[in-house]
Design a protein around this motif. Structure first.
Motif, PDB file in Angstrom:
ATOM      1  N   GLY A 152      69.503 -17.653  26.421  1.00  0.00           N
ATOM      2  CA  GLY A 152      68.753 -17.742  27.665  1.00  0.00           C
ATOM      3  C   GLY A 152      67.260 -17.800  27.421  1.00  0.00           C
ATOM      4  N   VAL A 153      66.499 -17.618  28.500  1.00  0.00           N
ATOM      5  CA  VAL A 153      65.035 -17.727  28.424  1.00  0.00           C
ATOM      6  C   VAL A 153      64.378 -16.339  28.339  1.00  0.00           C
ATOM      7  N   ALA A 186      85.916 -14.341  28.158  1.00  0.00           N
ATOM      8  CA  ALA A 186      86.701 -13.174  27.727  1.00  0.00           C
ATOM      9  C   ALA A 186      87.783 -12.842  28.765  1.00  0.00           C
ATOM     10  N   GLY A 215      76.269 -14.216  35.235  1.00  0.00           N
ATOM     11  CA  GLY A 215      77.477 -13.895  34.467  1.00  0.00           C
ATOM     12  C   GLY A 215      77.887 -12.484  34.870  1.00  0.00           C
ATOM     13  N   PRO A 216      78.821 -11.871  34.142  1.00  0.00           N
ATOM     14  CA  PRO A 216      79.245 -10.506  34.481  1.00  0.00           C
ATOM     15  C   PRO A 216      78.077  -9.526  34.579  1.00  0.00           C
ATOM     16  N   VAL A 252      68.035 -12.950  36.234  1.00  0.00           N
ATOM     17  CA  VAL A 252      68.199 -14.301  35.665  1.00  0.00           C
ATOM     18  C   VAL A 252      69.576 -14.376  35.033  1.00  0.00           C
ATOM     19  N   GLY A 253      70.446 -15.205  35.597  1.00  0.00           N
ATOM     20  CA  GLY A 253      71.794 -15.386  35.010  1.00  0.00           C
ATOM     21  C   GLY A 253      72.871 -14.775  35.900  1.00  0.00           C
ATOM     22  N   GLY A 300      73.531  -7.433  28.620  1.00  0.00           N
ATOM     23  CA  GLY A 300      74.638  -8.271  28.157  1.00  0.00           C
ATOM     24  C   GLY A 300      74.272  -9.132  26.970  1.00  0.00           C
ATOM     25  N   ASP A 301      74.821 -10.351  26.939  1.00  0.00           N
ATOM     26  CA  ASP A 301      74.614 -11.224  25.784  1.00  0.00           C
ATOM     27  C   ASP A 301      73.148 -11.571  25.572  1.00  0.00           C
ATOM     28  N   GLN A 348      87.579 -13.567  32.649  1.00  0.00           N
ATOM     29  CA  GLN A 348      86.173 -13.334  33.010  1.00  0.00           C
ATOM     30  C   GLN A 348      85.738 -14.198  34.183  1.00  0.00           C
ATOM     31  N   GLN A 369      73.433 -22.972  36.147  1.00  0.00           N
ATOM     32  CA  GLN A 369      74.579 -23.852  36.409  1.00  0.00           C
ATOM     33  C   GLN A 369      74.950 -23.838  37.902  1.00  0.00           C
ATOM     34  N   ASP A 392      70.738 -13.668  31.031  1.00  0.00           N
ATOM     35  CA  ASP A 392      70.959 -15.114  30.831  1.00  0.00           C
ATOM     36  C   ASP A 392      71.591 -15.440  29.481  1.00  0.00           C
ATOM     37  N   GLY A 393      72.344 -14.508  28.937  1.00  0.00           N
ATOM     38  CA  GLY A 393      73.136 -14.834  27.749  1.00  0.00           C
ATOM     39  C   GLY A 393      72.296 -14.984  26.497  1.00  0.00           C
ATOM     40  N   VAL A 444      80.227 -22.049  36.879  1.00  0.00           N
ATOM     41  CA  VAL A 444      80.352 -20.673  36.374  1.00  0.00           C
ATOM     42  C   VAL A 444      81.695 -20.067  36.778  1.00  0.00           C
ATOM     43  N   LEU A 485      69.012 -15.983  39.876  1.00  0.00           N
ATOM     44  CA  LEU A 485      68.741 -17.383  39.513  1.00  0.00           C
ATOM     45  C   LEU A 485      69.734 -17.808  38.442  1.00  0.00           C
ATOM     46  N   MET A 501      82.240  -8.606  27.257  1.00  0.00           N
ATOM     47  CA  MET A 501      82.106  -8.515  28.719  1.00  0.00           C
ATOM     48  C   MET A 501      81.913  -7.055  29.136  1.00  0.00           C
TER      49      MET A 501
HETATM   50  N1  APR Z   1      68.150 -19.863  33.469  1.00  0.00           N
HETATM   51  C1  APR Z   1      69.084 -19.430  34.359  1.00  0.00           C
HETATM   52  N2  APR Z   1      70.343 -19.070  34.022  1.00  0.00           N
HETATM   53  C2  APR Z   1      70.657 -19.145  32.715  1.00  0.00           C
HETATM   54  C3  APR Z   1      69.750 -19.573  31.719  1.00  0.00           C
HETATM   55  C4  APR Z   1      68.442 -19.931  32.138  1.00  0.00           C
HETATM   56  N3  APR Z   1      67.511 -20.326  31.257  1.00  0.00           N
HETATM   57  N4  APR Z   1      70.375 -19.528  30.504  1.00  0.00           N
HETATM   58  C5  APR Z   1      71.625 -19.093  30.736  1.00  0.00           C
HETATM   59  N5  APR Z   1      71.807 -18.868  32.051  1.00  0.00           N
HETATM   60  C6  APR Z   1      73.026 -18.383  32.716  1.00  0.00           C
HETATM   61  C7  APR Z   1      74.305 -18.980  32.158  1.00  0.00           C
HETATM   62  O1  APR Z   1      74.616 -20.207  32.820  1.00  0.00           O
HETATM   63  C8  APR Z   1      75.333 -17.888  32.471  1.00  0.00           C
HETATM   64  O2  APR Z   1      75.920 -18.084  33.746  1.00  0.00           O
HETATM   65  O3  APR Z   1      73.124 -16.987  32.445  1.00  0.00           O
HETATM   66  C9  APR Z   1      74.487 -16.599  32.502  1.00  0.00           C
HETATM   67  C10 APR Z   1      74.806 -15.712  31.303  1.00  0.00           C
HETATM   68  O4  APR Z   1      76.132 -15.243  31.469  1.00  0.00           O
HETATM   69  P1  APR Z   1      77.051 -14.835  30.190  1.00  0.00           P
HETATM   70  O5  APR Z   1      76.771 -15.755  29.055  1.00  0.00           O
HETATM   71  O6  APR Z   1      78.447 -14.687  30.688  1.00  0.00           O
HETATM   72  O7  APR Z   1      76.472 -13.427  29.730  1.00  0.00           O
HETATM   73  P2  APR Z   1      76.741 -11.936  30.258  1.00  0.00           P
HETATM   74  O8  APR Z   1      76.647 -11.849  31.742  1.00  0.00           O
HETATM   75  O9  APR Z   1      75.862 -11.120  29.424  1.00  0.00           O
HETATM   76  O10 APR Z   1      78.268 -11.639  29.886  1.00  0.00           O
HETATM   77  C11 APR Z   1      78.685 -11.527  28.548  1.00  0.00           C
HETATM   78  O11 APR Z   1      79.979 -13.485  28.666  1.00  0.00           O
HETATM   79  O12 APR Z   1      79.351 -14.974  27.048  1.00  0.00           O
HETATM   80  C12 APR Z   1      80.348 -14.129  27.426  1.00  0.00           C
HETATM   81  O13 APR Z   1      81.525 -13.398  25.522  1.00  0.00           O
HETATM   82  C13 APR Z   1      80.486 -13.049  26.404  1.00  0.00           C
HETATM   83  O14 APR Z   1      82.219 -11.936  27.497  1.00  0.00           O
HETATM   84  C14 APR Z   1      80.823 -11.879  27.238  1.00  0.00           C
HETATM   85  C15 APR Z   1      80.081 -12.082  28.517  1.00  0.00           C
END
Ligand code: APR
Length: 389
Positions: free
Chosen positions: A164-165, A45, A11-12, A8-9, A287-288, A102, A34, A160-161, A39, A31, A301
């Motif tokens: 997230g959920v 970062a 990001g990095p 789920v998510g 991650g976050d 990032q 956005q 999912d940061g 994204v 999943l 990151m």
């Molecule tokens: N369902 C699906 N996707 C979700 C949901 C959800 N309910 N909530 C959040 N997301 C997605 C966000 O749109 C984002 O693309 O999860 C992803 C989380 O990515 P990041 O916030 O980048 O978190 P992470 O991969 O842990 O990376 C940490 O990102 O936030 C910065 O400063 C932080 O540099 C660090 C890095």
């Protein structure tokens, strides 16, 4: 459509994990709430630790990063209008870290995953986790087609940061949360202007800290210490530039700050937060979603990438040889590094801001000056700043 792992998510953390799982022949579906475009354009970062770059490179995920990213081994502190250059990579066997936005890494990771036939669903709304305590969890969501979908899986990776959920899906009492507010706030500024420096500048000034970070040859990232309850409304562009000029000033030097169009400004969340353990039943947090850290030490990151590497290795061991040890040790392995980064970032936050307490401001200043008096202190800083091996 069953998959071994639902990520789920995107990001990095999620994208690195998804790529590493695919390389290990482990089926996964990603999943992401956005759109792909969103994204790939979300500036966050921009500093990758040495070991993160090596990890990505060893999996063939660092080609563009190594081509466009910039290795860094020197940073500058300005204290009382004087410049102190710290060649930290010389103190850490020549290891450098890389400046690379990032969102560029996210772009590379999405391309690598999709090109290798990876299944990623963008604009996945209302993601919900089910049965995480049992042995047959599943995830539901509403697709961009408006249809309700469900995937049965064996593991769920919550990437999912912080908002997230995943973490909220853990029953009350399932995890313990540790949170810290440093009582410091930064105004973050992204400007379309080439950097006025080759390396990162940390400037300490009576009016507050100012940072000149780097992102690319045409975009610069600045930070200005501001009151904790401040807002961007108090920071029109001309005030931002006036403060940056004043706080970076080095009397008697010909150094000057170039100005440009400000494309983004916002008060930055400086909190530290850690969830223990980083797992519950078949749900793993990365991650976050598991921890947030102040941007002062540029670790957010990098911790996300480390968590992804640890979980991918653990899942490969489980699927290849039924070895569950990596999964049971996942949380402890990640938390050891998370807390070392939290400690380093706290050290850095107080060293470059002080705390407002006169006695502690003196000890903070001494901590910083030790970097230029004691090779052992400088080596400790280099190891933590470039990243633990
Ligand atoms: N369902 C699906 N996707 C979700 C949901 C959800 N309910 N909530 C959040 N997301 C997605 C966000 O749109 C984002 O693309 O999860 C992803 C989380 O990515 P990041 O916030 O980048 O978190 P992470 O991969 O842990 O990376 C940490 O990102 O936030 C910065 O400063 C932080 O540099 C660090 C890095």
């Amino acid at each position: 459509v069953p998959a071994e792992v639902v990520v789920v998510g995107a990001g990095p953390a999620g994208l690195t994990l998804a790529n590493l799982l695919r390389r290990n022949g482990i089926g996964c579906v990603v999943l992401e709430r956005q759109s792909r475009r969103y994204v790939e354009n979300r500036a966050r970062a921009g500093l990758l630790e040495y070991r993160a770059v090596e990890m990505l490179r060893s999996h063939g995920l660092a080609d563009r990063l190594l081509e466009l990213g910039a290795p860094h081994g020197v940073c500058e502190f300005r204290i009382g209008g004087k410049r102190f250059i710290l060649p930290y990579s010389d103190l850490y066997e020549g290891r450098t870290h890389y400046v690379y936005p990032q969102q560029e890494l996210v772009k590379d990771l999405i391309e690598a995953f999709v090109d290798s036939g990876g299944d990623i669903r963008f604009e996945a709304k209302d993601v919900a986790l089910h049965g995480i305590s049992g042995s047959a969890p599943s995830v539901t969501w509403v697709g961009s087609d408006g249809e309700q979908h469900r995937v049965r899986c064996e593991f769920i990776a919550g990437c999912d940061g912080f908002r997230g959920v995943s973490r909220p899906s853990i029953p009350a009492g399932g995890v313990r949360e540790f949170s810290h507010q440093p009582g410091i706030a930064w105004l973050g500024v992204l400007a379309e202007v080439p950097p006025s420096t080759e390396h990162v500048i940390y400037a300490l000034h009576p009016k507050g800290f100012a940072g000149h970070m780097l992102r690319s040859p045409t975009v610069s990232r600045f930070f200005l210490q501001c009151p904790v309850d401040d807002s961007t409304a108090a920071w029109p562009d001309d005030r931002i530039w006036a403060e940056l000029h004043e706080r970076f000033a080095v009397p008697g030097s010909d150094w000057k700050l170039s100005e440009g169009r400000i494309i983004e400004k916002g008060v930055v969340d400086m909190r530290g937060h850690v969830t223990e353990p980083m797992a519950y039943g078949r749900l793993f947090l990365l991650g976050d979603a598991a921890h947030v850290i102040t941007p002062v030490g540029a670790k957010g990151m990098n911790l996300a990438l480390h968590d992804a590497e640890v979980l991918a290795t653990a899942l490969a061991g489980y699927y290849r040889g039924g070895d569950e040890s990596g999964l049971t040790e996942y949380s402890e392995t990640c938390l050891r590094r998370v807390w070392r980064c939290q400690e380093f970032s706290q050290w850095m936050t107080t060293a470059i801001h002080g705390t407002g307490d006169r006695f502690e401001d003196r000890t903070a200043r001494t901590r910083l000056e030790n970097l230029f008096r004691s090779p052992a202190s400088a080596a400790w800083f280099a190891e933590n700043y470039v990243g633990l091996m």
